[in-house]
Design a protein around this motif. Structure first.
Motif: not given
Length: 267
Positions: A37, A40, A54, A57, A240, A265-267
């Motif tokens: 990730d 982030r 996170y 996810q 990401s 991608k994470f919403l």
């Protein structure tokens, strides 16, 4: 679940590649699907609730890819999320903190251990709890190293700038007594040679990566879920963040030519 199903590995960024490398070395027939990730990262300064969100996810994304086991290759995420993932997911979930503590206790002669970690890992007390559960009389020194993860994520971990940052960060340890250092963040092994130089040759510096890989092997062997011998895995890597930096570090650290790197991608 099939034995040739992949192992999932998650991290806040590239640090978990140090764990992936050991799993690939120990279990060369296993396929890995890795999520970093990077967008982030770092997780260390974030509130635990955010880290849990996170991490979940990433775990859900990998569950959608039919993994047979999940490795949380991030100390901060392990401290925040291991218990809930183990309770709620239908597959084995392995963190990196207890394996790291176990490796340190094996290596230490005097049970005097220094833990280098992110702010989140140090504040959680997870290493202190794990080490004390193994030997209640051990002496523990902890040091947060918040600059190390951004240094590694920016692919600047090999030069003089990195050497100087490690020296500056570890200066408070000069007054402490210890014979073993735990690299309590999976990013830190990429700085290990600089860390070893600062603490001196009489101190053992180790990460949780090799011990975590052994735990993965033991779980899969016990469940008769090891991949078939002769199975040639093609690993997949998702980020990401920047695919270029991610690919560069994979090529250097894992020695994989043309790795299969994809965006997530994470919403």
């Amino acid at each position: 679940m099939q034995a040739n199903a992949p192992i999932g590995v998650i991290d806040s960024g590239v640090g978990g590649l140090t764990v992936a490398k050991e799993i690939m070395r120990l279990l060369p027939h296993e396929k890995l699907i890795y999520i970093g990730d990077n967008a982030r990262c770092p997780y260390g300064p974030r509130p635990q609730a955010e880290v849990r969100k996170y991490t979940w996810q990433m775990a859900r994304a990998l569950m959608g890819k039919n993994i047979k086991l999940l490795v949380i290759a991030c100390n901060t995420a392990t401290a925040a999320t291991l218990d809930s993932l183990q309770k709620q997911l239908p597959i084995p979930v392995i963190g990196v903190i207890f394996p790291g503590a176990r490796a340190a206790m094996k290596a230490s002669h005097d049970s005097q251990i220094a833990v280098l970690g992110t702010e989140g890992t140090v504040k959680s007390g997870a290493y202190e709890h794990a080490l004390k559960s193994l030997k209640s009389s051990c002496q523990i020194t902890q040091l947060a190293c918040p600059k190390f993860v951004p240094l590694v994520e920016s692919d600047e971990y090999e030069g003089e700038f990195a050497r100087n940052m490690v020296r500056e960060t570890l200066a408070p340890l000069k007054a402490e007594a210890f014979d073993t250092v735990i690299l309590g963040c999976t990013h830190y092994p990429l700085l290990q040679r600089f860390i070893e130089k600062e603490v001196g040759p009489s101190v053992t510096v180790l990460s949780s990566a090799a011990e975590t890989a052994k735990d993965v092997e033991n779980h899969l062997r016990f469940q008769h879920m090891l991949a078939e011998t002769g199975h040639k895995p093609v690993h997949k890597f998702y980020t990401s963040g920047s695919m270029a930096i991610f690919r560069s570090i994979i090529e250097k650290w894992l020695a994989i030519e043309h790795p299969d790197v994809r965006q997530i991608k994470f919403l």
